[in-house]
Design a protein around this motif. Structure first.
Motif, PDB file in Angstrom:
ATOM      1  N   GLN A   1      -2.175  -1.750  -4.492  1.00  0.00           N
ATOM      2  CA  GLN A   1      -0.856  -0.938  -3.706  1.00  0.00           C
ATOM      3  C   GLN A   1      -1.632  -0.053  -2.614  1.00  0.00           C
ATOM      4  O   GLN A   1      -2.339   0.836  -2.989  1.00  0.00           O
ATOM      5  CB  GLN A   1      -0.110  -0.222  -4.777  1.00  0.00           C
ATOM      6  CG  GLN A   1       0.674  -0.859  -5.744  1.00  0.00           C
ATOM      7  CD  GLN A   1       1.688   0.047  -6.420  1.00  0.00           C
ATOM      8  OE1 GLN A   1       1.429   0.136  -7.827  1.00  0.00           O
ATOM      9  NE2 GLN A   1       2.804   0.380  -5.992  1.00  0.00           N
ATOM     10  N   THR A   2      -0.657  -0.203  -1.588  1.00  0.00           N
ATOM     11  CA  THR A   2      -1.150   0.865  -0.674  1.00  0.00           C
ATOM     12  C   THR A   2      -0.024   1.502   0.095  1.00  0.00           C
ATOM     13  O   THR A   2       1.303   0.549   0.317  1.00  0.00           O
ATOM     14  CB  THR A   2      -2.009   0.215   0.515  1.00  0.00           C
ATOM     15  OG1 THR A   2      -1.180  -1.071   1.245  1.00  0.00           O
ATOM     16  CG2 THR A   2      -3.350  -0.474   0.070  1.00  0.00           C
TER      17      THR A   2
ATOM     18  N   LYS B   1      -2.047   5.134  -1.265  1.00  0.00           N
ATOM     19  CA  LYS B   1      -1.774   5.798  -2.521  1.00  0.00           C
ATOM     20  C   LYS B   1      -1.040   6.960  -2.697  1.00  0.00           C
ATOM     21  O   LYS B   1      -0.278   7.386  -3.505  1.00  0.00           O
ATOM     22  CB  LYS B   1      -3.355   6.045  -2.966  1.00  0.00           C
ATOM     23  CG  LYS B   1      -4.170   5.093  -3.472  1.00  0.00           C
ATOM     24  CD  LYS B   1      -5.404   5.716  -3.661  1.00  0.00           C
ATOM     25  CE  LYS B   1      -6.465   4.503  -4.195  1.00  0.00           C
ATOM     26  NZ  LYS B   1      -7.505   4.964  -4.591  1.00  0.00           N
ATOM     27  N   HIS B   2      -0.855   7.603  -1.254  1.00  0.00           N
ATOM     28  CA  HIS B   2       0.040   8.922  -1.131  1.00  0.00           C
ATOM     29  C   HIS B   2       0.717   8.580   0.179  1.00  0.00           C
ATOM     30  O   HIS B   2       0.306   8.138   1.147  1.00  0.00           O
ATOM     31  CB  HIS B   2      -0.824  10.014  -1.184  1.00  0.00           C
ATOM     32  CG  HIS B   2      -1.561  10.205  -2.407  1.00  0.00           C
ATOM     33  ND1 HIS B   2      -1.177  10.753  -3.582  1.00  0.00           N
ATOM     34  CD2 HIS B   2      -3.159   9.824  -2.521  1.00  0.00           C
ATOM     35  CE1 HIS B   2      -2.043  10.976  -4.501  1.00  0.00           C
ATOM     36  NE2 HIS B   2      -3.114  10.376  -4.062  1.00  0.00           N
TER      37      HIS B   2
ATOM     38  N   LEU C   1       6.177   0.453   1.491  1.00  0.00           N
ATOM     39  CA  LEU C   1       5.087   0.303   0.481  1.00  0.00           C
ATOM     40  C   LEU C   1       4.477  -1.080   0.220  1.00  0.00           C
ATOM     41  O   LEU C   1       5.461  -1.933   0.318  1.00  0.00           O
ATOM     42  CB  LEU C   1       5.778   0.959  -0.826  1.00  0.00           C
ATOM     43  CG  LEU C   1       6.175   2.199  -0.866  1.00  0.00           C
ATOM     44  CD1 LEU C   1       6.798   2.869  -2.311  1.00  0.00           C
ATOM     45  CD2 LEU C   1       5.792   3.501   0.079  1.00  0.00           C
TER      46      LEU C   1
ATOM     47  N   THR D   1       1.958   4.226  -5.738  1.00  0.00           N
ATOM     48  CA  THR D   1       2.185   5.047  -4.330  1.00  0.00           C
ATOM     49  C   THR D   1       2.912   6.230  -4.696  1.00  0.00           C
ATOM     50  O   THR D   1       3.958   6.087  -5.121  1.00  0.00           O
ATOM     51  CB  THR D   1       2.663   4.157  -3.306  1.00  0.00           C
ATOM     52  OG1 THR D   1       1.885   3.129  -2.942  1.00  0.00           O
ATOM     53  CG2 THR D   1       3.060   4.900  -2.104  1.00  0.00           C
TER      54      THR D   1
END
Lengths: 117, 115
Positions: free
Chosen positions: B6-7, B9-10, B21, B110
Motif C-alpha cells: 500500500q502506498t 504509508k502516511h 490511496l 495507509t
C-alpha cells in the motif's frame, strides 16, 4: 446482520504463562469462518488462526489454539507460553462462507494484550 | 510480509481535499478489499473488487470511491475530506471472490490525517 463481540478491552499475562481471549458472535447462518488477527504496534494486520464452522476440531497453530463452541457462538483464543512479541491488539473476525456475494470480514472491537516479565 | 503493498504509508492533508490511496494485491490474488480503522468506528469494511468489478459495498461514504485496474491494483479515492475521515485504511487481498479462498491478507495500511 452479523456481529462480533469482544468483551475484554484489555488483558495482561506474564511471560511463559497462558492467556485466553474471548469472542462471541451472533449469526443466523450455519456456514462461516472465524478468524483471529493480531495487530502489533506496527499496525500490520496479521492472521493468527482460522476456524471453519463446519469443522468440529479446534484449530491449532503452534502456541495458538481456539476453543470453538458453535452452539454457544463462542470462539476464544488461547495463547500458551506467552512471549513478549505476543503483545498486540487481537481482533476476532467473522466471515460468511458460500455467500455468492460479499465476503467481507466483520470484526470485533479488539482486545489489547500486554505481556509482562 | 503479507505480499500486499500500500502506498503511501502516511498522508497528511487538509479538510476539503481529495486523496488517492493505492493498493497492489498479492501475486495471483484477484480480490481486493478496503477497510477503514478509526477510533470511533473500529474496523469496517468499505468495498470489495474482484477481477476489476465491484463485488460488494459496505459502509462506504458517497464521497469515497474505488476501482480496480486491469493489472489488479486498486485505488481508493477520498474526496471532500473531513476531520472524521482521519483513519488507517487497509487493503486486503484474496485469491477468489468468496468461498474458495477464505483468507484475506492485509497490507500495512495507509494512515490518513485530515487537518
Amino acid at each position: 446482520a452479523q456481529t462480533v463481540t469482544q468483551s475484554q478491552p484489555e488483558m495482561s499475562v506474564q511471560e511463559a504463562e497462558t492467556v485466553t481471549l474471548s469472542c462471541t458472535y451472533d449469526t443466523s447462518e450455519s456456514d462461516y469462518y472465524l478468524f483471529w488477527y493480531k495487530q502489533p504496534p506496527s499496525r500490520q494486520m496479521i492472521l493468527v488462526i482460522r476456524q471453519e464452522a463446519y469443522k468440529q476440531q479446534n484449530a491449532t497453530e503452534n502456541r495458538f489454539s481456539v476453543n470453538f463452541q458453535k452452539a454457544a457462538k463462542s470462539f476464544s483464543l488461547k495463547i500458551s507460553d506467552s512471549q513478549l512479541g505476543d503483545a498486540a491488539m487481537y481482533f476476532c473476525a467473522y466471515r460468511l462462507r458460500n455467500t455468492g456475494t460479499a465476503s467481507k470480514l466483520t470484526f470485533g472491537t479488539g482486545t489489547r494484550l500486554q505481556v509482562t516479565l | 510480509d503479507s505480499g500486499v503493498t500500500q502506498t503511501p504509508k502516511h498522508l497528511i492533508t487538509a479538510t476539503g481535499q481529495r486523496v488517492t490511496l493505492r493498493c497492489s494485491p498479492r501475486s495471483g490474488d484477484l480480490s481486493v478489499y478496503w477497510y477503514q480503522q478509526s477510533l470511533d468506528q473500529g474496523l469496517q469494511f468499505l468495498i470489495q473488487y474482484y477481477n476489476g468489478e465491484e463485488r460488494a459495498k459496505g459502509n462506504i461514504l458517497e464521497r469515497f470511491s474505488a476501482q480496480q485496474f486491469p493489472d489488479l491494483h486498486s485505488e481508493l479515492n477520498l474526496s471532500s475530506l473531513e476531520l472524521g475521515d482521519s483513519a488507517l485504511y487497509f487493503c486486503a487481498s484474496s485469491v477468489g471472490a468468496w468461498e474458495t479462498q477464505e483468507t484475506q491478507y492485509f497490507g500495512p495500511g495507509t494512515r490518513l490525517l485530515v487537518l
